[in-house]
Design an enzyme around this catalytic site. Structure first.
Site, PDB file in Angstrom:
ATOM      1  N   GLU A 109      39.490  43.577  45.746  1.00 41.37           N
ATOM      2  CA  GLU A 109      38.412  44.012  44.854  1.00 41.37           C
ATOM      3  C   GLU A 109      38.039  42.943  43.830  1.00 41.37           C
ATOM      4  OE1 GLU A 109      38.644  48.130  43.639  1.00 41.37           O
ATOM      5  OE2 GLU A 109      39.864  48.623  45.376  1.00 41.37           O
TER       6      GLU A 109
ATOM      7  N   LYS B  13      42.792  43.206  37.420  1.00 43.74           N
ATOM      8  CA  LYS B  13      43.563  42.532  38.484  1.00 43.74           C
ATOM      9  C   LYS B  13      43.154  41.053  38.569  1.00 43.74           C
ATOM     10  CE  LYS B  13      46.238  43.984  40.974  1.00 43.74           C
ATOM     11  NZ  LYS B  13      47.716  44.198  40.857  1.00 43.74           N
TER      12      LYS B  13
HETATM   13  P1  NAD Z   1      50.391  53.096  42.611  1.00 43.12           P
HETATM   14  O1  NAD Z   1      49.461  53.514  41.515  1.00 43.12           O
HETATM   15  O2  NAD Z   1      50.677  54.048  43.724  1.00 43.12           O
HETATM   16  O3  NAD Z   1      51.804  52.688  41.985  1.00 43.12           O
HETATM   17  C1  NAD Z   1      51.914  51.927  40.817  1.00 43.12           C
HETATM   18  C2  NAD Z   1      53.369  51.959  40.365  1.00 43.12           C
HETATM   19  O4  NAD Z   1      53.484  51.141  39.198  1.00 43.12           O
HETATM   20  C3  NAD Z   1      53.861  53.359  39.975  1.00 43.12           C
HETATM   21  O5  NAD Z   1      55.149  53.579  40.500  1.00 43.12           O
HETATM   22  C4  NAD Z   1      53.889  53.322  38.457  1.00 43.12           C
HETATM   23  O6  NAD Z   1      54.856  54.176  37.884  1.00 43.12           O
HETATM   24  C5  NAD Z   1      54.206  51.860  38.204  1.00 43.12           C
HETATM   25  N1  NAD Z   1      53.731  51.410  36.882  1.00 43.12           N
HETATM   26  C6  NAD Z   1      52.499  51.604  36.334  1.00 43.12           C
HETATM   27  N2  NAD Z   1      52.465  51.086  35.093  1.00 43.12           N
HETATM   28  C7  NAD Z   1      53.687  50.544  34.860  1.00 43.12           C
HETATM   29  C8  NAD Z   1      54.260  49.845  33.767  1.00 43.12           C
HETATM   30  N3  NAD Z   1      53.567  49.616  32.638  1.00 43.12           N
HETATM   31  N4  NAD Z   1      55.536  49.420  33.871  1.00 43.12           N
HETATM   32  C9  NAD Z   1      56.260  49.648  35.008  1.00 43.12           C
HETATM   33  N5  NAD Z   1      55.775  50.318  36.053  1.00 43.12           N
HETATM   34  C10 NAD Z   1      54.490  50.758  36.002  1.00 43.12           C
HETATM   35  O7  NAD Z   1      49.787  51.736  43.166  1.00 43.12           O
HETATM   36  P2  NAD Z   1      49.794  51.152  44.652  1.00 43.12           P
HETATM   37  O8  NAD Z   1      48.621  51.680  45.370  1.00 43.12           O
HETATM   38  O9  NAD Z   1      51.149  51.272  45.216  1.00 43.12           O
HETATM   39  O10 NAD Z   1      49.479  49.610  44.329  1.00 43.12           O
HETATM   40  C11 NAD Z   1      50.534  48.693  44.070  1.00 43.12           C
HETATM   41  C12 NAD Z   1      49.953  47.324  43.819  1.00 43.12           C
HETATM   42  O11 NAD Z   1      49.191  46.909  44.956  1.00 43.12           O
HETATM   43  C13 NAD Z   1      48.988  47.270  42.636  1.00 43.12           C
HETATM   44  O12 NAD Z   1      49.203  46.055  41.951  1.00 43.12           O
HETATM   45  C14 NAD Z   1      47.602  47.288  43.273  1.00 43.12           C
HETATM   46  O13 NAD Z   1      46.662  46.607  42.481  1.00 43.12           O
HETATM   47  C15 NAD Z   1      47.872  46.542  44.571  1.00 43.12           C
HETATM   48  N6  NAD Z   1      47.000  46.892  45.700  1.00 43.12           N
HETATM   49  C16 NAD Z   1      46.809  48.195  46.061  1.00 43.12           C
HETATM   50  C17 NAD Z   1      46.008  48.497  47.163  1.00 43.12           C
HETATM   51  C18 NAD Z   1      45.807  49.921  47.620  1.00 43.12           C
HETATM   52  O14 NAD Z   1      45.003  50.165  48.532  1.00 43.12           O
HETATM   53  N7  NAD Z   1      46.519  50.900  47.088  1.00 43.12           N
HETATM   54  C19 NAD Z   1      45.395  47.457  47.885  1.00 43.12           C
HETATM   55  C20 NAD Z   1      45.623  46.129  47.480  1.00 43.12           C
HETATM   56  C21 NAD Z   1      46.429  45.855  46.398  1.00 43.12           C
HETATM   57  P1  TYD Z   2      39.659  54.748  46.620  1.00 39.95           P
HETATM   58  O1  TYD Z   2      40.641  55.352  47.560  1.00 39.95           O
HETATM   59  O2  TYD Z   2      39.614  55.228  45.203  1.00 39.95           O
HETATM   60  O3  TYD Z   2      39.881  53.169  46.695  1.00 39.95           O
HETATM   61  P2  TYD Z   2      38.974  51.949  46.062  1.00 39.95           P
HETATM   62  O4  TYD Z   2      37.960  52.509  45.152  1.00 39.95           O
HETATM   63  O5  TYD Z   2      40.020  51.170  45.330  1.00 39.95           O
HETATM   64  O6  TYD Z   2      38.403  51.245  47.235  1.00 39.95           O
HETATM   65  O7  TYD Z   2      38.197  54.950  47.226  1.00 39.95           O
HETATM   66  C1  TYD Z   2      37.871  54.467  48.522  1.00 39.95           C
HETATM   67  C2  TYD Z   2      36.403  54.729  48.742  1.00 39.95           C
HETATM   68  O8  TYD Z   2      36.187  56.157  48.814  1.00 39.95           O
HETATM   69  C3  TYD Z   2      35.513  54.248  47.603  1.00 39.95           C
HETATM   70  O9  TYD Z   2      34.296  53.736  48.153  1.00 39.95           O
HETATM   71  C4  TYD Z   2      35.222  55.502  46.783  1.00 39.95           C
HETATM   72  C5  TYD Z   2      35.260  56.599  47.824  1.00 39.95           C
HETATM   73  N1  TYD Z   2      35.723  57.928  47.344  1.00 39.95           N
HETATM   74  C6  TYD Z   2      34.947  59.074  47.579  1.00 39.95           C
HETATM   75  O10 TYD Z   2      33.863  59.014  48.188  1.00 39.95           O
HETATM   76  N2  TYD Z   2      35.422  60.275  47.111  1.00 39.95           N
HETATM   77  C7  TYD Z   2      36.598  60.392  46.439  1.00 39.95           C
HETATM   78  O11 TYD Z   2      36.955  61.524  46.003  1.00 39.95           O
HETATM   79  C8  TYD Z   2      37.385  59.210  46.226  1.00 39.95           C
HETATM   80  C9  TYD Z   2      38.690  59.282  45.497  1.00 39.95           C
HETATM   81  C10 TYD Z   2      36.909  58.006  46.697  1.00 39.95           C
END
Ligand code: NAD
Ligand code: TYD
Length: 360
Positions: A138, A166
């Site tokens: 992103e 980020k």
């Molecule tokens: P998540 O929100 O599921 O988990 C985040 C974790 O971080 C939680 O366990 C939370 O308790 C912990 N946390 C939050 N604030 C904290 C703090 N101040 N100190 C210590 N711990 C803290 O997130 P996720 O989806 O598992 O994402 C993990 C990482 O991967 C993030 O850095 C996110 O930017 C990156 N990422 C996520 C996606 C995705 O699709 N979910 C894709 C690419 C990158």
């Molecule tokens: P999301 O899972 O929040 O991931 P990101 O915004 O980090 O890509 O959303 C994925 C896509 O789905 C995004 O285009 C927003 C859309 N979305 C909906 O249409 N409805 C919803 O309730 C949510 C949570 C996301």
């Protein structure tokens, strides 16, 4: 035995990563999971590893310099894999401050603590110490031309407070690498899906709503595109980059799996219908009639798509799970873990849902 500090290990990707690493390396590694346990962190995600002698949980905020330094003083840490972050775009639109604090200042705290522990008197670093910063596609902004992809060289252009925080954290890591030759890598991955994802994100939210016969809120025209990767493939990529990648480099991770949101929602509906037996009363309600187009997200990025050429060429990474297989596995997982879903959606979640969706 390598010692890992994994931040955010109780969240979605972090907990999958800890499972992946113990499956791959068994007792050859030690993991210290550092997590504040915000609403997104859940120790239930790690029930089956909590008794391992090579696993430790430390409840700490990554912005707490004293607590983080103490971990590095008490342990000879070899690897940091930094997941901890505020991760949900919609929340960042409502409350950007906590995103700047955790994602930017928290990352700085982690970098400074690792630098203090690993730096030698001559300004070089102890051998074989490595920091991996887990980031997102992103940061590159939104693609408008269908033939364009995000490469590691694509200029940063974040739009949401989440992606801006980020991007800032990525720049802080880059600054440590460029200024101190701090031994790090950055990975920028596309949207993940799979087990243990908090149901504020698209896929688990839609699965959970459908199973409860609730409306499926699709933002805008539903044609925004995300590039979906099964979470285990992301974990594999992180480990390969850290062990085989070139230090100081960024690697994009994604599996060329672009879908419009509406396609994802329709696939979830049809897969749930296939998986539920005819006698299950929920089946009757799970139809496309549940789809409800709602007000668009503010500043909604149109399309993300990763070019994974570099990680494929340099470390031999490739995605193993196709979307068709991954989405079935994911849905089955949520079926088999309904208690997990009930636990994470009790309490604050209801209030979150009402606040976020009431006026949409
Ligand atoms: P998540 O929100 O599921 O988990 C985040 C974790 O971080 C939680 O366990 C939370 O308790 C912990 N946390 C939050 N604030 C904290 C703090 N101040 N100190 C210590 N711990 C803290 O997130 P996720 O989806 O598992 O994402 C993990 C990482 O991967 C993030 O850095 C996110 O930017 C990156 N990422 C996520 C996606 C995705 O699709 N979910 C894709 C690419 C990158
Ligand atoms: P999301 O899972 O929040 O991931 P990101 O915004 O980090 O890509 O959303 C994925 C896509 O789905 C995004 O285009 C927003 C859309 N979305 C909906 O249409 N409805 C919803 O309730 C949510 C949570 C996301």
């Amino acid at each position: 035995m390598r010692t890992y500090v994994v931040t955010g290990g109780a969240g979605f990707i972090g907990s999958n990563y800890i499972h992946y690493m113990f499956k791959k390396y068994g007792d050859e590694i030690r993991i210290i999971n550092v997590d504040k346990l915000t609403y997104a962190g859940n120790l239930e995600n790690l029930k089956d590893v909590e008794d391992r002698s090579n696993y430790t949980f430390v409840k700490a905020d990554i912005c707490d310099t004293e607590a983080i330094n103490k971990i590095f003083e008490e342990n000879d840490v070899d690897r940091v894999v930094h997941f901890a972050a505020e991760s949900h775009v919609d929340r960042s639109i409502k409350d950007p401050g906590v995103f700047a604090r955790t994602n930017v200042l928290g990352t700085l705290t982690m970098l400074a603590a690792a630098k203090a522990a690993w730096e030698l008197p001559d300004g070089t670093f102890k051998e074989e110490k490595k920091f991996l910063h887990v980031s997102t596609d992103e940061v590159y902004g939104s693609l408008s031309n269908p033939d364009d992809y995000f490469y590691e060289t694509t200029p940063y252009d974040p739009h949401s407070p989440y992606s801006a925080s980020k991007a800032s954290s990525d720049f802080m890591v880059k600054a440590f690498m460029d200024t101190y030759r701090f031994p790090a890598n950055i990975t920028n991955c596309s949207n993940n899906y799979g087990p243990y994802q908090f149901p504020e994100k698209l896929i688990p939210l839609m699965i959970n709503n459908a199973l409860h016969g609730k409306a499926l809120p699709v933002y805008g025209d539903g044609k925004n595109i995300r590039d979906w990767l099964y979470v285990e493939d992301h974990c594999k990529g992180i480990d390969l980059v850290q062990e085989k990648g070139r230090l100081f480099e960024t690697y994009n991770i994604g599996g060329h799996n672009e879908r419009e949101n509406i396609q994802i929602v329709k696939t979830i509906i049809s897969t749930l219908r296939e998986e539920l037996s005819d006698s299950d009363p929920r089946k009757e309600h799970i139809t496309e009639d549940l789809i409800k187009y709602v007000e668009d997200r503010k500043g909604h990025d149109r399309r993300y798509a990763i070019a994974p050429d570099k990680i494929k060429a340099e470390v031999g990474w490739y995605p193993e799970t196709t979307f068709e297989v991954g989405i079935k596995k994911t849905i089955r997982w949520y079926f088999d873990h309904q208690e997990w879903m009930e636990h994470v959606t009790s309490g604050d979640y209801q209030k979150y849902y009402e606040d976020m969706y009431a006026n949409k």
